[in-house]
Every structure is written in structure tokens, then in C-alpha cells.
Scaffold this motif. Structure first.
Motif, PDB file in Angstrom:
ATOM      1  N   ILE A 360      80.039  48.149  30.371  1.00 53.45           N
ATOM      2  CA  ILE A 360      79.070  48.748  31.363  1.00 53.45           C
ATOM      3  C   ILE A 360      79.157  48.409  32.662  1.00 53.45           C
ATOM      4  CG2 ILE A 360      77.574  46.997  30.794  1.00 53.45           C
ATOM      5  CD1 ILE A 360      75.265  49.027  30.725  1.00 53.45           C
ATOM      6  N   LYS A 361      78.832  49.342  33.635  1.00 50.37           N
ATOM      7  CA  LYS A 361      78.841  49.023  35.073  1.00 50.37           C
ATOM      8  C   LYS A 361      77.582  48.613  35.454  1.00 50.37           C
ATOM      9  CE  LYS A 361      80.156  51.194  39.416  1.00 50.37           C
ATOM     10  NZ  LYS A 361      80.413  52.569  40.018  1.00 50.37           N
ATOM     11  N   LEU A 362      77.348  47.538  36.179  1.00 49.09           N
ATOM     12  CA  LEU A 362      76.028  47.000  36.656  1.00 49.09           C
ATOM     13  C   LEU A 362      76.313  47.025  38.206  1.00 49.09           C
ATOM     14  CD1 LEU A 362      75.473  43.962  34.178  1.00 49.09           C
ATOM     15  CD2 LEU A 362      74.677  46.416  34.177  1.00 49.09           C
ATOM     16  N   ALA A 363      75.188  47.620  38.754  1.00 41.69           N
ATOM     17  CA  ALA A 363      75.068  47.540  40.270  1.00 41.69           C
ATOM     18  C   ALA A 363      73.764  47.153  40.749  1.00 41.69           C
ATOM     19  CB  ALA A 363      75.496  49.110  40.620  1.00 41.69           C
ATOM     20  N   HIS A 364      74.176  46.357  41.668  1.00 44.09           N
ATOM     21  CA  HIS A 364      72.819  45.959  42.304  1.00 44.09           C
ATOM     22  C   HIS A 364      72.803  46.506  43.665  1.00 44.09           C
ATOM     23  CE1 HIS A 364      70.412  42.913  44.869  1.00 44.09           C
ATOM     24  NE2 HIS A 364      69.385  43.951  44.253  1.00 44.09           N
ATOM     25  N   VAL A 365      72.013  47.606  43.875  1.00 44.52           N
ATOM     26  CA  VAL A 365      71.845  48.434  45.350  1.00 44.52           C
ATOM     27  C   VAL A 365      70.768  47.816  45.944  1.00 44.52           C
ATOM     28  CG1 VAL A 365      71.304  50.819  46.028  1.00 44.52           C
ATOM     29  CG2 VAL A 365      72.612  50.516  43.810  1.00 44.52           C
ATOM     30  N   TRP A 366      71.354  46.898  47.034  1.00 51.43           N
ATOM     31  CA  TRP A 366      70.343  46.093  47.782  1.00 51.43           C
ATOM     32  C   TRP A 366      70.228  46.779  49.096  1.00 51.43           C
ATOM     33  CZ3 TRP A 366      72.411  43.609  51.952  1.00 51.43           C
ATOM     34  CH2 TRP A 366      73.733  43.265  51.993  1.00 51.43           C
ATOM     35  N   PHE A 367      69.005  46.575  49.675  1.00 49.99           N
ATOM     36  CA  PHE A 367      68.824  46.904  51.099  1.00 49.99           C
ATOM     37  C   PHE A 367      68.009  45.896  52.121  1.00 49.99           C
ATOM     38  CE2 PHE A 367      65.515  48.271  47.988  1.00 49.99           C
ATOM     39  CZ  PHE A 367      64.226  47.761  48.493  1.00 49.99           C
ATOM     40  N   GLY A 368      68.317  46.505  53.508  1.00 50.40           N
ATOM     41  CA  GLY A 368      67.699  45.579  54.363  1.00 50.40           C
ATOM     42  C   GLY A 368      66.149  45.684  54.646  1.00 50.40           C
ATOM     43  N   SER A 369      65.572  44.995  55.403  1.00 47.40           N
ATOM     44  CA  SER A 369      63.886  45.241  55.738  1.00 47.40           C
ATOM     45  C   SER A 369      63.803  46.209  56.791  1.00 47.40           C
ATOM     46  CB  SER A 369      63.276  44.037  55.915  1.00 47.40           C
ATOM     47  OG  SER A 369      64.073  42.776  56.025  1.00 47.40           O
ATOM     48  N   ILE A 370      62.392  46.752  56.628  1.00 46.25           N
ATOM     49  CA  ILE A 370      61.931  47.637  57.594  1.00 46.25           C
ATOM     50  C   ILE A 370      61.252  46.766  58.761  1.00 46.25           C
ATOM     51  CG2 ILE A 370      60.489  49.697  58.229  1.00 46.25           C
ATOM     52  CD1 ILE A 370      60.551  50.255  55.208  1.00 46.25           C
ATOM     53  N   LEU A 371      61.693  46.863  60.218  1.00 45.33           N
ATOM     54  CA  LEU A 371      61.074  45.973  61.269  1.00 45.33           C
ATOM     55  C   LEU A 371      60.232  46.947  62.100  1.00 45.33           C
ATOM     56  CD1 LEU A 371      64.708  44.417  62.243  1.00 45.33           C
ATOM     57  CD2 LEU A 371      62.965  43.565  60.612  1.00 45.33           C
ATOM     58  N   GLY A 372      59.500  46.333  62.746  1.00 41.48           N
ATOM     59  CA  GLY A 372      58.597  46.885  63.742  1.00 41.48           C
ATOM     60  C   GLY A 372      59.437  47.216  64.976  1.00 41.48           C
ATOM     61  N   GLU A 373      58.759  47.833  65.972  1.00 43.60           N
ATOM     62  CA  GLU A 373      59.555  48.246  67.104  1.00 43.60           C
ATOM     63  C   GLU A 373      59.952  46.757  67.968  1.00 43.60           C
ATOM     64  OE1 GLU A 373      59.869  51.663  68.797  1.00 43.60           O
ATOM     65  OE2 GLU A 373      58.171  52.657  67.692  1.00 43.60           O
ATOM     66  N   ASP A 374      59.044  45.672  67.745  1.00 43.39           N
ATOM     67  CA  ASP A 374      59.432  44.371  68.243  1.00 43.39           C
ATOM     68  C   ASP A 374      60.394  43.744  67.537  1.00 43.39           C
ATOM     69  OD1 ASP A 374      58.238  43.959  66.022  1.00 43.39           O
ATOM     70  OD2 ASP A 374      56.475  42.793  66.795  1.00 43.39           O
ATOM     71  N   GLY A 375      61.184  44.269  66.464  1.00 41.58           N
ATOM     72  CA  GLY A 375      62.274  43.574  65.973  1.00 41.58           C
ATOM     73  C   GLY A 375      61.846  42.776  64.871  1.00 41.58           C
ATOM     74  N   LYS A 376      60.400  42.516  64.612  1.00 38.23           N
ATOM     75  CA  LYS A 376      59.885  41.508  63.627  1.00 38.23           C
ATOM     76  C   LYS A 376      59.455  42.414  62.411  1.00 38.23           C
ATOM     77  CE  LYS A 376      58.299  38.139  66.874  1.00 38.23           C
ATOM     78  NZ  LYS A 376      57.160  38.186  67.724  1.00 38.23           N
ATOM     79  N   PRO A 377      59.319  41.855  61.367  1.00 35.75           N
ATOM     80  CA  PRO A 377      58.719  42.530  60.017  1.00 35.75           C
ATOM     81  C   PRO A 377      57.622  43.327  60.311  1.00 35.75           C
ATOM     82  CG  PRO A 377      59.320  40.201  59.378  1.00 35.75           C
ATOM     83  CD  PRO A 377      59.566  40.305  60.807  1.00 35.75           C
ATOM     84  N   PHE A 378      57.829  44.597  59.806  1.00 34.02           N
ATOM     85  CA  PHE A 378      56.904  45.679  59.857  1.00 34.02           C
ATOM     86  C   PHE A 378      55.274  45.230  59.607  1.00 34.02           C
ATOM     87  CE2 PHE A 378      55.916  50.381  59.022  1.00 34.02           C
ATOM     88  CZ  PHE A 378      55.458  50.436  60.304  1.00 34.02           C
ATOM     89  N   ARG A 379      54.655  45.243  60.362  1.00 34.43           N
ATOM     90  CA  ARG A 379      53.097  44.807  59.905  1.00 34.43           C
ATOM     91  C   ARG A 379      52.102  45.494  60.945  1.00 34.43           C
ATOM     92  NH1 ARG A 379      52.879  40.243  56.715  1.00 34.43           N
ATOM     93  NH2 ARG A 379      54.901  39.269  56.630  1.00 34.43           N
ATOM     94  N   THR A 380      50.833  45.632  60.607  1.00 31.32           N
ATOM     95  CA  THR A 380      49.771  46.226  61.136  1.00 31.32           C
ATOM     96  C   THR A 380      49.654  45.361  62.459  1.00 31.32           C
ATOM     97  OG1 THR A 380      47.974  44.776  60.044  1.00 31.32           O
ATOM     98  CG2 THR A 380      48.741  46.866  59.083  1.00 31.32           C
ATOM     99  N   ARG A 381      48.825  46.100  63.265  1.00 32.33           N
ATOM    100  CA  ARG A 381      48.504  45.334  64.458  1.00 32.33           C
ATOM    101  C   ARG A 381      47.868  43.955  64.506  1.00 32.33           C
ATOM    102  NH1 ARG A 381      47.027  50.180  66.436  1.00 32.33           N
ATOM    103  NH2 ARG A 381      48.897  51.236  67.183  1.00 32.33           N
TER     104      ARG A 381
END
Ligand code: ARG
Length: 577
Positions: A360-381
Motif C-alpha cells: 500500500i502507498k502511504l502519503a503524508h501530504v503536508w502544508f505550511g501555515s497561513i501568515l498575516g500580512e505582517d508575516g506572523k501567524p494569521f490572527r485577529t487584530r
């Protein structure tokens, strides 16, 4: 049969004529990276020559002598170190489009060997709001599922909800002590989150609270009726919220088997791994070691803690076993964030020892994070994590402003509907377009731009392919159906667009093979650009008879490919924008 498949088949026959014992399944063609060289190209002969220590150009030349494609291609060119380049004859392109106009194909073929593929995605955690981190898994996983399904595979989607774990001890304490019934009715997840945070903070100050939480957890684990009933209620309330998000996003699961579903298997599983010598005791816990795998050698995987509790890995092993026994898949795809890479490397390594012959073929399809326009993790104000439902609301509100700007005359209800499709499409597309392994900056302006690589741009291009038919009807033009027999392509923009249509299947297949829907995004963007050049240079309704028919057919087929391409990204289209 698609024209590039015909070339492949003839190429394979020619290879067999030259090298009777060669395996030809990998002798394939790809679109030429630069149209200067031709439409399709094969580099497979170089590989064959290398295996046999032959001169690659000589082999390519011998194969091209055996090759008969003169009915569909201009003379084949031998290039570089041993490439063969193919340029389609206009008549072959026209024929391919006629077949598509008749509905015989839409430029892709179903897989000749369909696989059963399990996709494990979204998988949020109970009693916590779904946040933007879950959006990537949901959107990527859904697109992969739709693409594989379109290509004829059997797809099983399974939402591996986090419905078990130590957090329930604290949640139970909070629920029994501090539950605000009113708040639970209006915003159940918000209330559960509040309870959890409250008990968590109290536990930091007072170890008695922690002890109490531990006891509630133990009671739950031992099947205490009251705690079980509360736990079930927490799951049900969470599921209602998850479902409302899935409905909005148009995402469906065949199964939602949470972590708790696998509890009955865990004890036996650990015993089995011990007995088979795959796991051993270590400092009171039970672990699997990977001395023979350099990148994992320093990181054993725990499958049972010293207090007897089981780990994330244990549950995932049981999950794998269940899937194997129940669905017999050839492939399992896990879609999660980058931080889980080590977990899946360990999981796959243990599984391969446990089931060495599964194939069986096992694949981990991983992804990066979403950042705010300030380049830091995307959060509310105010610095909180953004909730998915709020994000979708904002997307629709912003899209409504854009739509109201460009389509003032449409009634409000219609503008609202357009805004829903455009807003959700924009969010999904922005998530699928970047290389999934890099972080990306969340930008409303970019994702809603009507003239960039965005969903609204593609949806607009689609709407344009439709509006020409409304205009045709208004001015009394009735398609005569001649292009179901014959098509005439002359202008360079017509030919360029037609050739691009032929390549839709490559984008679909590549997305499914590499788990990268961005290949589809970029293909559609290129197609829409080519359509815009065609639109500018080739009058459709103002042209005459056969030419008008051909051009209408180009509009229609471009629309169908845009619509189908967006559909596998989970994005809807509109007849009018
Ligand atoms: N619930 C996990 C999380 O939110 C994701 C589960 C992924 N699937 C799996 N089989 N481990 O991080």
C-alpha cells in the motif's frame, strides 16, 4: 482516444520494433515546456538508451524511423540529447475538438487502473472551534478527493475527528461546575472553549483541580455512564458546527470515524507489536525504535505511556489496520500541517514492519501555515486565532462589495449569491494556488482581484464564455451544429487556445500524482489568459458562418474546461457575474 495517447501508443509500438524486450509503459509524452519546440515531447528514450548503454540520439533516430504518426503530426524532430518533439497537425487538433464538442471527452481520460484511495483530511478536534489551520487540510483534501474521483478512482473520504484525549478531563470538570446553559445553547463551541480554558488556568494555579480533571478522565475511560453521556453530547454539539462549515464549503465525507472509534483495538495492538518484537519496554513506557533509519534513529515512537494511556501513534496504527481490513485501499493520503511530519514518518515506518507485504502507498501530504500580512501567524487584530466561520463570513461580505461595484444593475439577491460563490472561491483558490509546502500570506486584495491569478478572475472568464451564448441568442444567432462535424482553426490565438485545451488531462493527472492542486490552478490561469487573447483578436459573433461556429465551439469548450477545472478545486461557477 486523446491525441497524445495515440502518439504514446504509436511511440511504444516503434520502441518495441527497435528494442523488442524493452518495457514501454514509461514511454510517455508530456507537453513541451516551450511551444517553440513543438506540442509534445518524450524524454523516455534517453532513459532506455542509458539502461542499455546505447547512444541516445541513435536510439531516438532509430525509433523515429519506425514511428508512423504522419496522419496526426508534422515530421517528428530529434532534439538535444535524444528528445523527440511532436507538433500536431491542425487537422488533428480540429478533430480532437470536434470529438469534445460532441461530448465524447473533455480532454482527460479515466485511469486505466483505478485505485481505491482513502483520504484522511480536515480532522478537527471536538470542543474546539475549527480554525484557519483546518481550512488548508479541508480545502486541499477535498480538491484531491474530487480530482481522483474525476479520474475514475474509488475514493473514500474519512474525517479523523479528534474526539478522545486528556482534554476531556478538564472539559468534564468545567461542564459539571461552571456550565452556562444559555451560552451553551447559543454558541456551544464557544462555551466549551471557555470551560476548557477556565479549568486549564485554574489547574495551573491549583494542583487539586488537575487531580479532579484526572479523575473525571479516568471515570470516562472506565465507562462511567454520566461522563460518557456528557462526552457524547460534546461530540454531537461540535459535529453540528463542523457540519455547518462543511455544508458551506460543499465538502462531504463518506465516514467520520473519530479517534475514539479505535479505542477497543489499542490494547491488543500494543500486545501484538510487543509479541512480534516490533516494540519494547523503555522506562516504563512502550516504544518502537528506529535504529536502522538514520533520520528517525534518535526519535522512538511511544505507543503506550507509563500510566497505561495510549498515544496518537497507537490510534493511528489502529486506524491504518481498520482501513486496510475494511476497504483494502491501494493508497492512503493524510492531509495535515507540516508539524506532523515526524509523526507520519514514524507511523509509516512502523506500519511497513508490521505489514511488510501490504504494497500500500502511504502519503503524508503536508502544508505550511497561513501568515498575516505582517508575516506572523494569521490572527485577529486582538491576537486571537481566527475562526473559520468568521473568515468565510468576511470573504462573502468583501466579495459583495466587489460585486456590487462591478454589477450595480443586478438585483441584490443575485449579487448576494454571486458574492457567496466568489468569496468562498477566492478563499479556496488562494489556499490551493501556492506550493502547499510553503507558508503563504493571506491577502484579501490579492484573492479578490479580478485581474490576477485568482478565483474571481477565472470565474469571470467562465461567465464570459457563457455570456457570448446569451448574446448570440439575443441577436438571433442559432448555432447550426456544423462544428460537431468539422471545425476550422486558423488564427494563431485559436490554435494556441485549442492546444491548451488538449492539455487539461495532464494538469489533472499531475495534481493527483503529486498531490498538488496548484498544477490545476496554474493550468486554468494559463487557459483563461489564452482565452482572453483569443477574445481580443478573434471576433466571435461578428464573424461569419463556419468561422463563427468554430469560435463559438472554442468558447463553449473553454467554458466547460474552466468549469470542470474549478469544480475539482471545489469552486463553483456562475453563468453571469
Ligand atoms: N486531529 C488532528 C489535528 O487537528 C489531525 C488528525 C490527522 N489525521 C490522522 N490520522 N492523524 O491535528
Amino acid at each position: 482516444m486523446l491525441v497524445h495517447k495515440v502518439i504514446e501508443e504509436r511511440l511504444q509500438t516503434a520502441v518495441t520494433a527497435v528494442l523488442p524486450d524493452a518495457a514501454t509503459a514509461a514511454v510517455l509524452v508530456r507537453p513541451c515546456p516551450d511551444p517553440k519546440f513543438g506540442d509534445y515531447q518524450t524524454n523516455a528514450l534517453m532513459g532506455l538508451a542509458k539502461e542499455r548503454k546505447m547512444n541516445p540520439r541513435q536510439l531516438a533516430s532509430a525509433v523515429s524511423e519506425q514511428l508512423s504518426v504522419a496522419d496526426i503530426c508534422e515530421p517528428v524532430e530529434l532534439a538535444g540529447a535524444g528528445f523527440l518533439n511532436f507538433r500536431l497537425k491542425t487537422s488533428a487538433i480540429e478533430q480532437a475538438l470536434v470529438a469534445a464538442a460532441r461530448g465524447e471527452h473533455l480532454f482527460f481520460e479515466k485511469a486505466d487502473k483505478p485505485r481505491t484511495v482513502v483520504i484522511d483530511f480536515s480532522s478537527p478536534n471536538v470542543a474546539k472551534p475549527m480554525h484557519v489551520g483546518h481550512i488548508r487540510s479541508t480545502i486541499l483534501g477535498d480538491s484531491l478527493a474530487r480530482t481522483l474521483l474525476l479520474l475514475g478512482h474509488q475514493v473514500i473520504t474519512d474525517n479523523h475527528i479528534g474526539d478522545w484525549g486528556t482534554q476531556f478531563g478538564k472539559l468534564l470538570v468545567g461542564w459539571k461546575r461552571h456550565l452556562d446553559q444559555k451560552a451553551l445553547e447559543t454558541d456551544p463551541i464557544g462555551e466549551m472553549e471557555r470551560l476548557y480554558k477556565m479549568v486549564n488556568a485554574a489547574g495551573e494555579a491549583d494542583p487539586k483541580v488537575l487531580e479532579e480533571a484526572r479523575q473525571e478522565l479516568v471515570k470516562l475511560q472506565h465507562g462511567d455512564a454520566e461522563n460518557l453521556a456528557l462526552w457524547r453530547q460534546m461530540i454531537a454539539l461540535s459535529q453540528v458546527q463542523f457540519d455547518s462549515v462543511y455544508t458551506r464549503l460543499g465538502v462531504r465525507f463518506n465516514y467520520t470515524l473519530g479517534e475514539s472509534f479505535y479505542n477497543p483495538r489499542l490494547e491488543g495492538l500494543v500486545q501484538e507489536l510487543l509479541k512480534k518484537g516490533l516494540a519494547r519496554e523503555s522506562e516504563g513506557a512502550i516504544a518502537v525504535f528506529f535504529e536502522d533509519i538514520p533520520q528517525l534513529s534518535k526519535q522512538p515512537a511511544l505507543i503506550q505511556k507509563s500510566d497505561g494511556a495510549f498515544n496518537y501513534t497507537t490510534t493511528d496504527l489502529a486506524t491504518l489496520q481498520h482501513r486496510l481490513e475494511t476497504w483494502h485501499p491501494q493508497e492512503i493520503i493524510y492531509v495535515t500541517g507540516a508539524p506532523q511530519q515526524l509523526h507520519f514518518q514514524q507511523l509509516f515506518a512502523i506500519f511497513r514492519r508490521w505489514y511488510p507485504n501490504s504494497g500500500i502507498k502511504l502519503a503524508h501530504v503536508w502544508f505550511g501555515s497561513i501568515l498575516g500580512e505582517d508575516g506572523k501567524p494569521f490572527r485577529t487584530r486582538t491576537g486571537e486565532t481566527i475562526k473559520l466561520a468568521d473568515l468565510l463570513d468576511e470573504a462573502e461580505a468583501r466579495a459583495f462589495a466587489v460585486v456590487s461595484e462591478i454589477s450595480r444593475d443586478l438585483p441584490e439577491a443575485q449579487r448576494r449569491d454571486i458574492a457567496r460563490v466568489v468569496g468562498l472561491g477566492a478563499i479556496k483558490y488562494a489556499d490551493l494556488l501556492p506550493n502547499r509546502q510553503s507558508d503563504y500570506v493571506f491577502s484579501w486584495d490579492k484573492m479578490l482581484a479580478l485581474n490576477g491569478n485568482s478565483a474571481p478572475y477565472l470565474q469571470y472568464a467562465y461567465a464570459r464564455t457563457r455570456s457570448v451564448f446569451r448574446k448570440a441568442a439575443e441577436s438571433g444567432v442559432v448555432p447550426s451544429g456544423t462544428s460537431l462535424e468539422k471545425l476550422q482553426l486558423e488564427a494563431p490565438e485559436e490554435l494556441a487556445l485549442a492546444k491548451l485545451l488538449l492539455n487539461f488531462g495532464f494538469a489533472l493527472e499531475r495534481s493527483a500524482e503529486e498531490y498538488r492542486p496548484n498544477f490545476i490552478c496554474n493550468y486554468l490561469y494559463e487557459l483563461a489568459g489564452s482565452f482572453a487573447r483569443f477574445w481580443e483578436n478573434c471576433p466571435v459573433l461578428k464573424s461569419e458562418s463556419a468561422q463563427r461556429e468554430s469560435r463559438l465551439t472554442l468558447c463553449d469548450l473553454t467554458g466547460k474546461v474552466l468549469q470542470q477545472g474549478l469544480a475539482v478545486l471545489g469552486i463553483e461557477t456562475l453563468e453571469q457575474m
